[in-house]
Design a protein around this motif. Sequence first.
Motif, PDB file in Angstrom:
ATOM      1  N   GLY A 130     -79.708  75.719  18.594  1.00  0.00           N
ATOM      2  CA  GLY A 130     -78.621  76.127  19.933  1.00  0.00           C
ATOM      3  C   GLY A 130     -78.488  77.673  19.871  1.00  0.00           C
ATOM      4  O   GLY A 130     -79.094  78.390  19.659  1.00  0.00           O
ATOM      5  N   SER A 131     -77.066  77.798  20.179  1.00  0.00           N
ATOM      6  CA  SER A 131     -76.597  79.172  20.213  1.00  0.00           C
ATOM      7  C   SER A 131     -76.017  79.564  18.979  1.00  0.00           C
ATOM      8  O   SER A 131     -75.652  80.890  18.832  1.00  0.00           O
ATOM      9  CB  SER A 131     -75.228  79.145  21.156  1.00  0.00           C
ATOM     10  OG  SER A 131     -74.325  78.159  20.633  1.00  0.00           O
ATOM     11  N   GLY A 132     -76.033  78.797  18.020  1.00  0.00           N
ATOM     12  CA  GLY A 132     -75.590  79.172  16.584  1.00  0.00           C
ATOM     13  C   GLY A 132     -74.295  79.451  16.289  1.00  0.00           C
ATOM     14  O   GLY A 132     -73.420  79.003  17.284  1.00  0.00           O
ATOM     15  N   PRO A 133     -73.678  79.557  15.054  1.00  0.00           N
ATOM     16  CA  PRO A 133     -72.325  79.976  14.879  1.00  0.00           C
ATOM     17  C   PRO A 133     -71.796  81.143  15.296  1.00  0.00           C
ATOM     18  O   PRO A 133     -71.848  82.135  14.645  1.00  0.00           O
ATOM     19  CB  PRO A 133     -72.387  79.785  13.177  1.00  0.00           C
ATOM     20  CG  PRO A 133     -73.645  80.304  12.614  1.00  0.00           C
ATOM     21  CD  PRO A 133     -74.412  79.922  13.714  1.00  0.00           C
ATOM     22  N   ALA A 134     -70.912  80.799  16.450  1.00  0.00           N
ATOM     23  CA  ALA A 134     -70.183  82.249  17.107  1.00  0.00           C
ATOM     24  C   ALA A 134     -69.369  82.836  15.928  1.00  0.00           C
ATOM     25  O   ALA A 134     -69.344  84.057  15.924  1.00  0.00           O
ATOM     26  CB  ALA A 134     -69.471  81.776  18.294  1.00  0.00           C
ATOM     27  N   ALA A 135     -68.566  82.156  15.080  1.00  0.00           N
ATOM     28  CA  ALA A 135     -67.853  82.731  14.279  1.00  0.00           C
ATOM     29  C   ALA A 135     -68.773  84.014  13.229  1.00  0.00           C
ATOM     30  O   ALA A 135     -67.955  84.956  12.838  1.00  0.00           O
ATOM     31  CB  ALA A 135     -67.151  81.781  13.054  1.00  0.00           C
ATOM     32  N   LEU A 136     -69.758  83.714  13.084  1.00  0.00           N
ATOM     33  CA  LEU A 136     -70.714  84.381  12.222  1.00  0.00           C
ATOM     34  C   LEU A 136     -70.942  85.931  13.086  1.00  0.00           C
ATOM     35  O   LEU A 136     -70.781  86.967  12.594  1.00  0.00           O
ATOM     36  CB  LEU A 136     -71.939  83.936  11.766  1.00  0.00           C
ATOM     37  CG  LEU A 136     -72.767  84.864  10.725  1.00  0.00           C
ATOM     38  CD1 LEU A 136     -72.115  85.307   9.779  1.00  0.00           C
ATOM     39  CD2 LEU A 136     -74.201  84.288  10.486  1.00  0.00           C
ATOM     40  N   LYS A 137     -71.214  85.665  14.449  1.00  0.00           N
ATOM     41  CA  LYS A 137     -71.362  86.842  15.126  1.00  0.00           C
ATOM     42  C   LYS A 137     -70.131  87.853  15.070  1.00  0.00           C
ATOM     43  O   LYS A 137     -70.329  89.233  15.382  1.00  0.00           O
ATOM     44  CB  LYS A 137     -71.906  86.510  16.457  1.00  0.00           C
ATOM     45  CG  LYS A 137     -73.408  86.468  16.691  1.00  0.00           C
ATOM     46  CD  LYS A 137     -73.574  86.573  18.066  1.00  0.00           C
ATOM     47  CE  LYS A 137     -75.199  86.656  18.176  1.00  0.00           C
ATOM     48  NZ  LYS A 137     -75.730  86.964  19.697  1.00  0.00           N
ATOM     49  N   ALA A 138     -68.967  87.166  15.126  1.00  0.00           N
ATOM     50  CA  ALA A 138     -67.944  87.867  14.934  1.00  0.00           C
ATOM     51  C   ALA A 138     -67.586  88.854  13.785  1.00  0.00           C
ATOM     52  O   ALA A 138     -66.969  90.068  13.762  1.00  0.00           O
ATOM     53  CB  ALA A 138     -66.530  87.120  15.231  1.00  0.00           C
ATOM     54  N   VAL A 139     -68.175  88.591  12.849  1.00  0.00           N
ATOM     55  CA  VAL A 139     -68.054  88.873  11.555  1.00  0.00           C
ATOM     56  C   VAL A 139     -69.171  89.899  11.115  1.00  0.00           C
ATOM     57  O   VAL A 139     -69.232  90.859  10.740  1.00  0.00           O
ATOM     58  CB  VAL A 139     -68.216  87.936  10.418  1.00  0.00           C
ATOM     59  CG1 VAL A 139     -67.870  88.516   8.959  1.00  0.00           C
ATOM     60  CG2 VAL A 139     -66.903  87.033  10.587  1.00  0.00           C
ATOM     61  N   PRO A 141     -71.669  91.851  13.658  1.00  0.00           N
ATOM     62  CA  PRO A 141     -72.243  91.832  15.151  1.00  0.00           C
ATOM     63  C   PRO A 141     -73.364  92.111  15.367  1.00  0.00           C
ATOM     64  O   PRO A 141     -74.016  92.178  16.416  1.00  0.00           O
ATOM     65  CB  PRO A 141     -71.200  92.781  15.539  1.00  0.00           C
ATOM     66  CG  PRO A 141     -70.645  93.577  14.295  1.00  0.00           C
ATOM     67  CD  PRO A 141     -70.544  92.544  13.308  1.00  0.00           C
ATOM     68  N   ASP A 142     -74.199  92.644  14.396  1.00  0.00           N
ATOM     69  CA  ASP A 142     -75.604  93.286  14.671  1.00  0.00           C
ATOM     70  C   ASP A 142     -76.648  92.177  14.390  1.00  0.00           C
ATOM     71  O   ASP A 142     -77.961  92.504  14.212  1.00  0.00           O
ATOM     72  CB  ASP A 142     -75.856  94.416  13.243  1.00  0.00           C
ATOM     73  CG  ASP A 142     -75.006  95.574  13.689  1.00  0.00           C
ATOM     74  OD1 ASP A 142     -74.699  95.910  14.715  1.00  0.00           O
ATOM     75  OD2 ASP A 142     -74.765  96.094  12.609  1.00  0.00           O
TER      76      ASP A 142
END
Length: 395
Positions: A130-139, A141-142
């Motif tokens: 699905g959309s994946g772990p949003a918390a990882l994107k915050a850490v 960003p690339d």
Amino acid sequence: MVFVPQRVFEDRHRLIREYLAEEGLEALIVSEPNNFYMLSGFHLDVEPWERPVALVIPREAEPFLVMNELSTNHLRMAEERGTLFIRDYGIYLEHPRSFPRTYTRDYWAHLLADKLRARGIKRGRFGVEGSGPAALKAVMPDVEFVDVWPRLIRMREDKYPEELDIMRKCAELTDWAQDRYMELVKPGELVAAFDLRIAALMAEEAARRYPDARFEAKVFSLSGPASAAPHGTGADCGARFEKGHGVVNIIVGRLAGLVVENERTLFLGEPTDLQRRAFEAAREACEAAAAQMVAGNTVANADAAAQRVYEEAGFGEYINHRTGHGMGIKGHGYPEDMAFNYRAFRENEVYSCEPGIYIYGVGGFRHDDTVIVGKEKPEVITKRSKRLEDQIVPV
């Protein structure tokens, strides 16, 4: 020990890495419990929404897990038992403490990011559910997330021979439970209590046969007019078996993480003419649908075969659901639709085969077999008789 062998997980990881290379993805990240088990051999003991977890397979580095501390001893036991495929895992704490100084729940994604960076992965495209772990994107960003659910679904549909052997063993347990059910059921029994009794007997038998395995049992019965609701009335706590009732019983086993369904329609006393005709239509529909489950044949043909039987017997208006669904790690697996699925069956897929009819005020009529799709003919692994004379309880 009854367990999916390590070579199956090794092969799945090989296929995942090949897929990652083809799609230009740096790693796969999963957390859904059934996908987690499929790729690690570990039955999650937490809800990922509450205590986030991650299973990561990099394209060119060793896989790892990020886990909550609640799972600490479970992981250790699985490791010692030899059933944990991924041995590298990091654990974050449930709440802050002075010692040891490490990651907490609020910083679980930092642990995930640090383990990725330690493998040289700092950016790129990741395969996710699905959309994946949003918390990882915050850490990180690339990174870019790509939904790979369809690929994971395909992996769950196609069974290894070792998995099929486990499902056959589980089917034998459910057949054993069906026999005990017929021996013990009688009018006056509280339905819910009786179901628990059969589930307990099945658990004891599983422990006798496979003492080192993981086994889960579920028994759910609907008796009399209430059985016209395929999944229950919503208010049947005090329901009891009664003389003259038709009963639809649902016996489900999950052995070593693989599910088998086994359902029969039975009668407490001699059935009426209508009950007999509906029973025979359900039996014939089940067998007609199962016969279609051959590699290369169209999935929807199984549903069409069952529908044809019911319509010719005069019961077409009482069909309320599709003929079956995929099975495996999850009871209701993929493909989730049968009536409108026009792809071909594939060898070694596993399906429920449960075409039913539901006559309000009378009851339901359904037999459910678990079927392995064969190259030339299907293999029905639930073997309990569907003959009417074997489904009548003398009262």
